[in-house]
Design a protein around this motif. Sequence first.
Motif, PDB file in Angstrom:
ATOM      1  N   ALA A 148       0.779  -1.123   0.061  1.00 27.68           N
ATOM      2  CA  ALA A 148       0.141   0.014  -0.049  1.00 27.68           C
ATOM      3  C   ALA A 148       0.705   1.354  -0.062  1.00 27.68           C
ATOM      4  O   ALA A 148       0.273   2.211  -0.736  1.00 27.68           O
ATOM      5  CB  ALA A 148      -1.008  -0.120   1.391  1.00 27.68           C
ATOM      6  N   ALA A 149       1.985   1.138   1.060  1.00 24.31           N
ATOM      7  CA  ALA A 149       2.709   2.344   0.862  1.00 24.31           C
ATOM      8  C   ALA A 149       4.163   2.529  -0.148  1.00 24.31           C
ATOM      9  O   ALA A 149       4.927   3.361  -0.026  1.00 24.31           O
ATOM     10  CB  ALA A 149       3.517   2.502   2.353  1.00 24.31           C
ATOM     11  N   THR A 150       3.855   1.491  -1.012  1.00 21.92           N
ATOM     12  CA  THR A 150       4.977   1.395  -2.063  1.00 21.92           C
ATOM     13  C   THR A 150       6.459   1.419  -1.292  1.00 21.92           C
ATOM     14  O   THR A 150       7.159   2.287  -1.793  1.00 21.92           O
ATOM     15  CB  THR A 150       4.798   2.553  -3.079  1.00 21.92           C
ATOM     16  OG1 THR A 150       4.973   3.884  -2.906  1.00 21.92           O
ATOM     17  CG2 THR A 150       3.681   2.172  -4.195  1.00 21.92           C
ATOM     18  N   MET A 151       6.606   0.621  -0.503  1.00 16.11           N
ATOM     19  CA  MET A 151       7.927   0.657   0.274  1.00 16.11           C
ATOM     20  C   MET A 151       8.912  -0.232  -0.255  1.00 16.11           C
ATOM     21  O   MET A 151       9.171  -1.377  -0.301  1.00 16.11           O
ATOM     22  CB  MET A 151       7.626  -0.007   1.712  1.00 16.11           C
ATOM     23  CG  MET A 151       6.817   0.972   2.646  1.00 16.11           C
ATOM     24  SD  MET A 151       8.182   2.318   3.178  1.00 16.11           S
ATOM     25  CE  MET A 151       7.106   3.602   2.500  1.00 16.11           C
ATOM     26  N   THR A 152       9.544   0.653  -1.449  1.00 16.43           N
ATOM     27  CA  THR A 152      10.478  -0.249  -2.195  1.00 16.43           C
ATOM     28  C   THR A 152      11.517   0.916  -2.377  1.00 16.43           C
ATOM     29  O   THR A 152      11.192   2.083  -2.562  1.00 16.43           O
ATOM     30  CB  THR A 152      10.008  -0.822  -3.618  1.00 16.43           C
ATOM     31  OG1 THR A 152       9.475   0.336  -4.396  1.00 16.43           O
ATOM     32  CG2 THR A 152       8.915  -1.797  -3.321  1.00 16.43           C
ATOM     33  N   GLY A 153      12.882   0.471  -2.570  1.00 15.21           N
ATOM     34  CA  GLY A 153      14.069   1.339  -3.013  1.00 15.21           C
ATOM     35  C   GLY A 153      14.059   2.324  -1.732  1.00 15.21           C
ATOM     36  O   GLY A 153      14.148   2.044  -0.548  1.00 15.21           O
ATOM     37  N   ASP A 154      14.161   3.652  -2.205  1.00 16.91           N
ATOM     38  CA  ASP A 154      14.744   4.796  -1.316  1.00 16.91           C
ATOM     39  C   ASP A 154      13.463   5.305  -0.618  1.00 16.91           C
ATOM     40  O   ASP A 154      12.319   5.156  -1.197  1.00 16.91           O
ATOM     41  CB  ASP A 154      15.229   5.919  -2.052  1.00 16.91           C
ATOM     42  CG  ASP A 154      16.610   5.562  -2.941  1.00 16.91           C
ATOM     43  OD1 ASP A 154      17.427   4.763  -2.171  1.00 16.91           O
ATOM     44  OD2 ASP A 154      16.799   6.102  -3.896  1.00 16.91           O
ATOM     45  N   VAL A 155      13.735   5.408   0.794  1.00 17.02           N
ATOM     46  CA  VAL A 155      12.667   5.844   1.564  1.00 17.02           C
ATOM     47  C   VAL A 155      13.148   7.103   2.521  1.00 17.02           C
ATOM     48  O   VAL A 155      14.384   7.065   2.779  1.00 17.02           O
ATOM     49  CB  VAL A 155      12.188   4.886   2.389  1.00 17.02           C
ATOM     50  CG1 VAL A 155      11.382   3.514   1.546  1.00 17.02           C
ATOM     51  CG2 VAL A 155      12.923   4.176   3.238  1.00 17.02           C
ATOM     52  N   ASP A 156      12.335   7.663   3.132  1.00 18.05           N
ATOM     53  CA  ASP A 156      12.699   8.788   4.079  1.00 18.05           C
ATOM     54  C   ASP A 156      11.944   8.289   5.516  1.00 18.05           C
ATOM     55  O   ASP A 156      11.015   7.973   5.490  1.00 18.05           O
ATOM     56  CB  ASP A 156      11.891  10.161   3.676  1.00 18.05           C
ATOM     57  CG  ASP A 156      12.787  10.833   2.415  1.00 18.05           C
ATOM     58  OD1 ASP A 156      13.970  10.693   2.537  1.00 18.05           O
ATOM     59  OD2 ASP A 156      12.055  11.025   1.463  1.00 18.05           O
ATOM     60  N   VAL A 157      12.979   8.371   6.314  1.00 13.67           N
ATOM     61  CA  VAL A 157      12.455   7.923   7.899  1.00 13.67           C
ATOM     62  C   VAL A 157      12.365   9.263   8.801  1.00 13.67           C
ATOM     63  O   VAL A 157      13.548   9.923   8.572  1.00 13.67           O
ATOM     64  CB  VAL A 157      13.452   6.992   8.185  1.00 13.67           C
ATOM     65  CG1 VAL A 157      12.914   6.652   9.774  1.00 13.67           C
ATOM     66  CG2 VAL A 157      13.599   5.770   7.666  1.00 13.67           C
ATOM     67  N   LEU A 158      11.364   9.835   9.044  1.00 13.75           N
ATOM     68  CA  LEU A 158      11.088  11.062   9.714  1.00 13.75           C
ATOM     69  C   LEU A 158      10.685  10.884  10.990  1.00 13.75           C
ATOM     70  O   LEU A 158       9.892   9.899  11.352  1.00 13.75           O
ATOM     71  CB  LEU A 158      10.154  11.738   8.810  1.00 13.75           C
ATOM     72  CG  LEU A 158      10.189  11.949   7.421  1.00 13.75           C
ATOM     73  CD1 LEU A 158       8.835  12.012   6.567  1.00 13.75           C
ATOM     74  CD2 LEU A 158      10.854  13.253   7.353  1.00 13.75           C
ATOM     75  N   GLY A 159      11.456  11.641  12.016  1.00 11.19           N
ATOM     76  CA  GLY A 159      11.114  11.544  13.298  1.00 11.19           C
ATOM     77  C   GLY A 159       9.829  12.336  13.618  1.00 11.19           C
ATOM     78  O   GLY A 159       9.834  13.624  13.145  1.00 11.19           O
ATOM     79  N   GLN A 160       8.828  11.781  14.463  1.00 15.08           N
ATOM     80  CA  GLN A 160       7.613  12.669  14.590  1.00 15.08           C
ATOM     81  C   GLN A 160       7.361  12.471  16.100  1.00 15.08           C
ATOM     82  O   GLN A 160       6.454  12.275  16.861  1.00 15.08           O
ATOM     83  CB  GLN A 160       6.382  11.934  13.941  1.00 15.08           C
ATOM     84  CG  GLN A 160       6.583  11.690  12.324  1.00 15.08           C
ATOM     85  CD  GLN A 160       6.542  13.013  12.041  1.00 15.08           C
ATOM     86  OE1 GLN A 160       6.256  13.992  12.445  1.00 15.08           O
ATOM     87  NE2 GLN A 160       6.414  13.203  10.312  1.00 15.08           N
ATOM     88  N   VAL A 161       8.543  12.878  16.816  1.00 20.72           N
ATOM     89  CA  VAL A 161       8.646  12.950  18.147  1.00 20.72           C
ATOM     90  C   VAL A 161       8.337  11.630  19.140  1.00 20.72           C
ATOM     91  O   VAL A 161       9.449  11.038  19.737  1.00 20.72           O
ATOM     92  CB  VAL A 161       7.442  13.998  18.965  1.00 20.72           C
ATOM     93  CG1 VAL A 161       7.347  14.107  20.343  1.00 20.72           C
ATOM     94  CG2 VAL A 161       7.509  15.341  18.246  1.00 20.72           C
TER      95      VAL A 161
END
Length: 146
Positions: free
Chosen positions: A100-113
């Motif tokens: 669903a989230a197209t989690m392939t290849g390059d991703v961004d990991v964002l801190g949300q507190v």
Amino acid sequence: MLRGNSPARIDDKGRLKVPNTFRSLLEGKYGRELFLTSLSGESVRVYPMPVWLEIEQRLGEMPSTHPSKLRFLDRVNYFGQAAELDAQGRVLIPVRLRDAATMTGDVDVLGQVTYLDVWNHDRFLTKMQREPYTDDDARALSEFGI
């Protein structure tokens, strides 16, 4: 506190190697147990299990028939799964959520507190263009002293 952005990749087996900046904080403060989910299927939310348990506790205080609670639970349970960081700091993203989230290849990991948001890089750039930060956003945040 989880903050900032670290680029990462999803490997061929669907695992995210949690960037070291986030991994050390997760393991040191919360342990290795996680809950992965999403509200929309566009991204992956990675909750440390203690944080997720606090959310579940607050949900338990709501009436069991509250429509917003039911919609929230439908979504987080449809996409959600308990997971654990392995010895190399990787976590397997469930297939349904990965697709669903197209989690392939390059991703961004964002801190949300208190949790991490993981986005397909291109999808996140599109989201930021589609949802610009506005003067109304600044005014709303100023009400909280931000």
